[in-house]
Design an enzyme around this catalytic site. Structure first.
Site, PDB file in Angstrom:
ATOM      1  N   HIS A  92       0.946   5.182   1.008  1.00 25.97           N
ATOM      2  CA  HIS A  92       0.297   6.218   1.823  1.00 25.97           C
ATOM      3  C   HIS A  92       0.361   7.562   1.099  1.00 25.97           C
ATOM      4  O   HIS A  92       1.442   7.972   0.655  1.00 25.97           O
ATOM      5  CB  HIS A  92       1.041   6.420   3.151  1.00 25.97           C
ATOM      6  CG  HIS A  92       0.963   5.274   4.105  1.00 25.97           C
ATOM      7  ND1 HIS A  92       0.025   5.218   5.113  1.00 25.97           N
ATOM      8  CD2 HIS A  92       1.710   4.151   4.232  1.00 25.97           C
ATOM      9  CE1 HIS A  92       0.210   4.105   5.825  1.00 25.97           C
ATOM     10  NE2 HIS A  92       1.226   3.440   5.310  1.00 25.97           N
ATOM     11  N   HIS A 141       0.837  -1.195   0.000  1.00 28.69           N
ATOM     12  CA  HIS A 141       0.000   0.000   0.000  1.00 28.69           C
ATOM     13  C   HIS A 141       0.872   1.244   0.000  1.00 28.69           C
ATOM     14  O   HIS A 141       1.950   1.259   0.589  1.00 28.69           O
ATOM     15  CB  HIS A 141      -0.948   0.026   1.207  1.00 28.69           C
ATOM     16  CG  HIS A 141      -0.270  -0.212   2.509  1.00 28.69           C
ATOM     17  ND1 HIS A 141       0.090  -1.469   2.945  1.00 28.69           N
ATOM     18  CD2 HIS A 141       0.134   0.648   3.471  1.00 28.69           C
ATOM     19  CE1 HIS A 141       0.670  -1.374   4.128  1.00 28.69           C
ATOM     20  NE2 HIS A 141       0.720  -0.100   4.470  1.00 28.69           N
TER      21      HIS A 141
END
Ligand code: 5GP
Ligand code: ZN
Length: 144
Positions: free
Chosen positions: A106, A104
């Site tokens: 950010h 992921h």
């Protein structure tokens, strides 16, 4: 979806088994608000393929999934005129602060100096000479 895993939190978010606040989605990626909102608008972009982190990516994966980062970043910035900048952060591996083991990215909007930081930042600049910096840069270049 064949590329997902049964027990992974973010695969569950992709399948809709765990709810999330989606900001963008297509066949390749999903972007949704990070639950922690380090700052308002803090968003995660994840591939719709269970890759653990960047050490798992082929070049094809990188082209397919990472191309959406600027698009989502621009959308977040446009969404709020008080956003002056943004940190794009990726924690790869437990030692680097990765907690959820599905890749992921950010996106953390920045509005002012008092915004909280998301990870501890250490400044080692006083320990490096120019030659030290150059040697580090060359060592990386030599491996590209
Ligand atoms: P990491 O430390 O692995 O880079 O970041 C994991 C992020 O996932 C954290 O910022 C955390 O707030 C976020 N997170 C953990 N569980 C959930 C969840 O169930 N939903 C959402 N939207 N974010 C989560
Ligand atoms: Zn997963």
């Amino acid at each position: 979806m064949a590329e997902l895993e049964k027990d992974c939190l973010f695969c569950k978010i992709i399948r809709g088994e765990v709810p999330s606040y989606t900001v963008f989605e297509n066949n390749d990626v999903k972007a949704f608000l990070d639950i922690s909102q380090v700052t308002k608008g803090h968003t995660l972009i994840i591939p719709k393929k269970h890759l653990v982190n960047f050490f798992d990516y082929s070049q094809e994966d990188a082209a397919r999934f990472l191309q959406y980062i600027p698009l989502v970043a621009q959308a977040i910035k446009k969404s709020d005129p008080t956003i002056k900048g943004m940190n794009v952060e990726v924690n790869n591996g437990e030692i680097a602060g990765q907690v959820v083991m599905h890749s992921h990215i950010h996106l953390i909007p920045r509005r002012g100096e008092n915004d909280p930081i998301s990870t501890p930042h250490v400044n080692n600049a006083d320990k490096y000479s120019e030659d030290d910096y150059q040697a580090v840069a060359n060592a990386i270049k030599n491996n590209l």
